[in-house]
Write a protein that holds these residues in place. Sequence first.
Motif, PDB file in Angstrom:
ATOM      1  N   ALA A   1     -85.744 -38.439  -1.048  1.00  0.00           N
ATOM      2  CA  ALA A   1     -85.008 -38.823   0.157  1.00  0.00           C
ATOM      3  C   ALA A   1     -84.259 -37.628   0.743  1.00  0.00           C
ATOM      4  CB  ALA A   1     -84.041 -39.960  -0.164  1.00  0.00           C
ATOM      5  N   ALA A   2     -83.661 -36.813  -0.122  1.00  0.00           N
ATOM      6  CA  ALA A   2     -82.933 -35.637   0.356  1.00  0.00           C
ATOM      7  C   ALA A   2     -83.884 -34.632   0.996  1.00  0.00           C
ATOM      8  CB  ALA A   2     -82.177 -34.994  -0.796  1.00  0.00           C
ATOM      9  N   THR A   3     -85.087 -34.506   0.445  1.00  0.00           N
ATOM     10  CA  THR A   3     -86.058 -33.547   0.982  1.00  0.00           C
ATOM     11  C   THR A   3     -86.477 -33.901   2.399  1.00  0.00           C
ATOM     12  OG1 THR A   3     -86.888 -33.016  -1.227  1.00  0.00           O
ATOM     13  CG2 THR A   3     -88.368 -32.575   0.625  1.00  0.00           C
ATOM     14  N   ILE A   4     -86.604 -35.177   2.685  1.00  0.00           N
ATOM     15  CA  ILE A   4     -87.057 -35.577   4.027  1.00  0.00           C
ATOM     16  C   ILE A   4     -85.906 -36.059   4.903  1.00  0.00           C
ATOM     17  CG2 ILE A   4     -89.354 -36.122   3.160  1.00  0.00           C
ATOM     18  CD1 ILE A   4     -88.661 -39.071   3.374  1.00  0.00           C
ATOM     19  N   ASN A   5     -84.662 -35.917   4.394  1.00  0.00           N
ATOM     20  CA  ASN A   5     -83.449 -36.185   5.184  1.00  0.00           C
ATOM     21  C   ASN A   5     -83.317 -37.628   5.650  1.00  0.00           C
ATOM     22  OD1 ASN A   5     -82.467 -33.434   5.143  1.00  0.00           O
ATOM     23  ND2 ASN A   5     -84.107 -32.950   6.613  1.00  0.00           N
ATOM     24  N   VAL A   6     -83.509 -38.558   4.709  1.00  0.00           N
ATOM     25  CA  VAL A   6     -83.223 -39.966   4.982  1.00  0.00           C
ATOM     26  C   VAL A   6     -82.495 -40.533   3.770  1.00  0.00           C
ATOM     27  CG1 VAL A   6     -85.222 -40.306   6.496  1.00  0.00           C
ATOM     28  CG2 VAL A   6     -85.440 -40.778   4.045  1.00  0.00           C
ATOM     29  N   SER A   7     -81.911 -41.703   3.923  1.00  0.00           N
ATOM     30  CA  SER A   7     -81.266 -42.345   2.782  1.00  0.00           C
ATOM     31  C   SER A   7     -82.317 -42.890   1.833  1.00  0.00           C
ATOM     32  CB  SER A   7     -80.360 -43.485   3.259  1.00  0.00           C
ATOM     33  OG  SER A   7     -81.140 -44.554   3.768  1.00  0.00           O
ATOM     34  N   ARG A   8     -81.928 -43.029   0.574  1.00  0.00           N
ATOM     35  CA  ARG A   8     -82.893 -43.538  -0.410  1.00  0.00           C
ATOM     36  C   ARG A   8     -83.298 -44.974  -0.084  1.00  0.00           C
ATOM     37  NH1 ARG A   8     -81.084 -46.125  -5.013  1.00  0.00           N
ATOM     38  NH2 ARG A   8     -82.399 -44.840  -6.374  1.00  0.00           N
ATOM     39  N   SER A   9     -82.380 -45.771   0.480  1.00  0.00           N
ATOM     40  CA  SER A   9     -82.728 -47.160   0.816  1.00  0.00           C
ATOM     41  C   SER A   9     -83.741 -47.200   1.967  1.00  0.00           C
ATOM     42  CB  SER A   9     -81.472 -47.949   1.178  1.00  0.00           C
ATOM     43  OG  SER A   9     -80.817 -47.381   2.284  1.00  0.00           O
ATOM     44  N   THR A  10     -83.557 -46.318   2.961  1.00  0.00           N
ATOM     45  CA  THR A  10     -84.517 -46.251   4.070  1.00  0.00           C
ATOM     46  C   THR A  10     -85.886 -45.812   3.566  1.00  0.00           C
ATOM     47  OG1 THR A  10     -82.807 -45.773   5.701  1.00  0.00           O
ATOM     48  CG2 THR A  10     -85.053 -45.104   6.258  1.00  0.00           C
ATOM     49  N   LEU A  11     -85.892 -44.794   2.728  1.00  0.00           N
ATOM     50  CA  LEU A  11     -87.159 -44.310   2.174  1.00  0.00           C
ATOM     51  C   LEU A  11     -87.862 -45.402   1.384  1.00  0.00           C
ATOM     52  CD1 LEU A  11     -89.244 -42.188   1.353  1.00  0.00           C
ATOM     53  CD2 LEU A  11     -87.674 -41.478  -0.469  1.00  0.00           C
ATOM     54  N   ALA A  12     -87.138 -46.055   0.481  1.00  0.00           N
ATOM     55  CA  ALA A  12     -87.757 -47.078  -0.370  1.00  0.00           C
ATOM     56  C   ALA A  12     -88.299 -48.231   0.468  1.00  0.00           C
ATOM     57  CB  ALA A  12     -86.736 -47.593  -1.379  1.00  0.00           C
TER      58      ALA A  12
ATOM     59  N   ALA B   1     -96.602 -32.180  -9.134  1.00  0.00           N
ATOM     60  CA  ALA B   1     -96.080 -31.988 -10.496  1.00  0.00           C
ATOM     61  C   ALA B   1     -94.564 -31.873 -10.529  1.00  0.00           C
ATOM     62  CB  ALA B   1     -96.699 -30.735 -11.116  1.00  0.00           C
ATOM     63  N   HIS B   2     -93.932 -31.865  -9.385  1.00  0.00           N
ATOM     64  CA  HIS B   2     -92.471 -31.747  -9.339  1.00  0.00           C
ATOM     65  C   HIS B   2     -91.822 -32.985  -9.952  1.00  0.00           C
ATOM     66  CE1 HIS B   2     -88.601 -30.382  -7.857  1.00  0.00           C
ATOM     67  NE2 HIS B   2     -88.409 -31.539  -7.247  1.00  0.00           N
ATOM     68  N   GLY B   3     -90.656 -32.822 -10.524  1.00  0.00           N
ATOM     69  CA  GLY B   3     -89.951 -33.948 -11.136  1.00  0.00           C
ATOM     70  C   GLY B   3     -89.216 -34.791 -10.106  1.00  0.00           C
ATOM     71  N   TRP B   4     -89.980 -35.430  -9.240  1.00  0.00           N
ATOM     72  CA  TRP B   4     -89.385 -36.198  -8.151  1.00  0.00           C
ATOM     73  C   TRP B   4     -88.606 -37.399  -8.657  1.00  0.00           C
ATOM     74  CZ3 TRP B   4     -89.240 -34.045  -3.555  1.00  0.00           C
ATOM     75  CH2 TRP B   4     -90.259 -33.192  -3.129  1.00  0.00           C
ATOM     76  N   THR B   5     -87.489 -37.668  -8.001  1.00  0.00           N
ATOM     77  CA  THR B   5     -86.790 -38.944  -8.121  1.00  0.00           C
ATOM     78  C   THR B   5     -86.659 -39.488  -6.702  1.00  0.00           C
ATOM     79  OG1 THR B   5     -84.565 -38.018  -7.812  1.00  0.00           O
ATOM     80  CG2 THR B   5     -85.453 -38.060 -10.071  1.00  0.00           C
ATOM     81  N   LEU B   6     -86.256 -40.737  -6.587  1.00  0.00           N
ATOM     82  CA  LEU B   6     -86.080 -41.296  -5.255  1.00  0.00           C
ATOM     83  C   LEU B   6     -85.003 -40.526  -4.490  1.00  0.00           C
ATOM     84  CD1 LEU B   6     -87.157 -43.552  -3.451  1.00  0.00           C
ATOM     85  CD2 LEU B   6     -85.290 -45.013  -4.284  1.00  0.00           C
ATOM     86  N   ASP B   7     -83.953 -40.090  -5.201  1.00  0.00           N
ATOM     87  CA  ASP B   7     -82.879 -39.344  -4.550  1.00  0.00           C
ATOM     88  C   ASP B   7     -83.361 -37.990  -4.040  1.00  0.00           C
ATOM     89  OD1 ASP B   7     -80.823 -41.231  -4.828  1.00  0.00           O
ATOM     90  OD2 ASP B   7     -80.438 -40.612  -6.894  1.00  0.00           O
ATOM     91  N   THR B   8     -84.098 -37.246  -4.864  1.00  0.00           N
ATOM     92  CA  THR B   8     -84.526 -35.909  -4.433  1.00  0.00           C
ATOM     93  C   THR B   8     -85.560 -35.992  -3.318  1.00  0.00           C
ATOM     94  OG1 THR B   8     -86.215 -35.807  -6.183  1.00  0.00           O
ATOM     95  CG2 THR B   8     -84.023 -34.879  -6.680  1.00  0.00           C
TER      96      THR B   8
END
Length: 321
Positions: A239-250, A230-237
């Motif tokens: 990626a920050a939570t798991i300590n990778v860049s948003r491009s790597t995560l995506a 239910a958290h308001g996740w964005t790609l940025d948040t």
Amino acid sequence: MDVLGDVLALARVDASLLATFDARAPWAIELPARSGAAFHAVVAGTCWFAADGTPPRRLAPGDVVLLPAGARHQLATDPDLPPRRFDDDLKRGLIRADGDLVLDGPGARTRILCAGYRYDAEAAHPVLSLLPPVLHVAADESEHGPWLRSILDLLAHETRGGTAAPGTAAPGAATAGAATAAVRLLDLLLIHVIRAWLATGGEPAGVSWLRGLRDPVTARALAALHGRPAHGWTLDTLAATINVSRSTLARRFSRHVGEPPLTYLTRWRLDLAARRLRDTSRPVAAIAHEVGYTSEFAFNRAFTRAHGCPPGRYRRQAGRG
């Protein structure tokens, strides 16, 4: 967050012990296809296993075979023996008062635990359908082997009624909760079998969340999403939570799961909502909020797109309205 356990719970994967098969050679039986999954674990002796389209393979103590779609298969002391069909008549002729299925013979003894798993066909997150038709985990080919053998030993004990040991206050007496313990151990065994299969290079069918569990970045992202849907996740948040860049995560999430992280999150939220609509009488607005929607209207639109009808109708069709 245990993503595998989370999805198994949503799909209502429930175990049931079918029989303990105790046979002395020579013997061969054919088990028909069944709905749900079929499962065999060898706890003593050896046998041969074969299923449609697969060559015979030898099973040793501690080996486990899972047939996720319940395919027709054979068990035998010799793969060349003609099998007897395991139907209701044969079952009635073999079953003993203690529930064991026994085949007498002059040869070596084999003992096999046989079980089944039922699952909710309506669950949008498939679990067992992502696995191959036959999943064999050999006790001597996996680092998970000792753990599997420990579970099997305890399961064999509980299926005998959890009888108290000699020298105790009540030797031979059935222990309270043995049947419940056996079912819980079957649940645990399923998770260990899937883990072992993934660890030894098993390939899920197509791209999926199950494939994603093999990639450390994707697995951490899945755990975060399942832990706080239910958290308001964005790609940025995320990626920050798991300590990778948003491009790597995506890139890695889409490659392994087959869709972007937030698309997956939307499906998971709506799967959770569908389960709560089926299983509870909570108001639709409350369920919408619990899975991350601030607007009931937005939730209704998303749910209708995913499930083909509005939440209220879905609940009525499921018998909760």
